[in-house]
Design a protein around this motif. Structure first.
Motif, PDB file in Angstrom:
ATOM      1  N   TYR A  50       0.815  -1.217   0.000  1.00 26.61           N
ATOM      2  CA  TYR A  50       0.000   0.000   0.000  1.00 26.61           C
ATOM      3  C   TYR A  50       0.849   1.268   0.000  1.00 26.61           C
ATOM      4  CZ  TYR A  50       0.659  -0.462   5.070  1.00 26.61           C
ATOM      5  OH  TYR A  50       1.188  -0.614   6.311  1.00 26.61           O
ATOM      6  N   GLU A  79       3.317   2.902  -4.926  1.00 28.21           N
ATOM      7  CA  GLU A  79       2.282   2.985  -5.963  1.00 28.21           C
ATOM      8  C   GLU A  79       2.499   1.989  -7.104  1.00 28.21           C
ATOM      9  OE1 GLU A  79       3.977   6.805  -8.463  1.00 28.21           O
ATOM     10  OE2 GLU A  79       2.514   7.141  -6.888  1.00 28.21           O
ATOM     11  N   SER A 139       1.360  -1.388  -5.500  1.00 29.54           N
ATOM     12  CA  SER A 139      -0.096  -1.372  -5.280  1.00 29.54           C
ATOM     13  C   SER A 139      -0.854  -1.417  -6.604  1.00 29.54           C
ATOM     14  CB  SER A 139      -0.524  -0.170  -4.439  1.00 29.54           C
ATOM     15  OG  SER A 139      -0.293   1.034  -5.113  1.00 29.54           O
ATOM     16  N   THR A 140      -0.271  -0.859  -7.660  1.00 32.36           N
ATOM     17  CA  THR A 140      -0.900  -0.945  -8.980  1.00 32.36           C
ATOM     18  C   THR A 140      -0.982  -2.392  -9.430  1.00 32.36           C
ATOM     19  OG1 THR A 140      -0.191   1.265  -9.635  1.00 32.36           O
ATOM     20  CG2 THR A 140      -0.673  -0.284 -11.416  1.00 32.36           C
TER      21      THR A 140
END
Length: 190
Positions: A134, A137, A140-141
């Motif tokens: 988290y 980025e 998390s993507t």
């Protein structure tokens, strides 16, 4: 998706779900439960138990089983030390027999994604390296995309380490992914 110490609960629930229909195969179970990807991120589950008891029933239920790992995860390093056993989120594959490794390597629906070297944040407070999914980025993507679509890793721009079944997120991931997604899902173009 299972994260950290919530992972044993999800793994056990999948085993119990599978046990409800012992006579049914993957096709019947997939139709019954409609599970896409099952994802374990920074998971605090014993590696040997996971490989022996959790992977087979999960693969019977899901389209794909993804395990995100990081050598930089200090929380799981501490858990490894306390438990005296390797955790799937920071595995020591020496804990598995060659036969177990071969069994895991056979099914392309089982994927290990090593995010140790992905540039950017790997935590947002707490133990260093444990919150990468988290906090980062890029990671998390990939996790979010994997939750929504059962796209194989090569089609998500991940690269396979030569001679292994371990996938990595390359530096050009974001640009590559944008192109791939627009090719595969042209309705995303606006």
């Amino acid at each position: 998706m299972a994260y950290s110490c919530g992972s044993p609960l999800v793994a056990a629930a999948l085993v119990r779900l599978r046990e409800r229909h012992p006579a049914e195969g993957h096709a019947e179970l997939a139709k019954r439960y409609r599970l896409g990807n099952v994802i374990f991120v920074a998971s605090d589950v014993d590696l040997k138990t996971f490989a022996r008891e959790h992977v087979p029933p999960t693969l019977d239920l899901a389209e794909q089983l993804l395990v995100y790992v990081s050598r930089r995860d200090r929380a799981l390093g501490f858990s490894n030390l306390i438990a005296g056993a390797s955790r799937i989120g920071k595995p020591d594959i020496a804990d598995l027999t060659p036969r177990e490794l071969d069994r895991l390597a056979v099914d392309v629906r089982f994927q290990v994604i090593d995010v140790s070297d992905v540039r950017g944040a790997h935590e947002m407070g707490g133990m260093k390296g444990h919150g990468y999914w988290y906090a980062n980025e890029i990671i998390s993507t990939d996790v979010t995309l994997s939750l929504r679509y059962p796209i194989p890793p090569a089609e998500r721009c991940l690269v396979n380490m030569p001679g292994t079944r371990i996938w990595h997120i390359p530096d050009n991931y974001v640009d590559c992914l944008a192109v791939r997604l627009l090719e595969r899902f042209p309705e995303l173009k606006r």
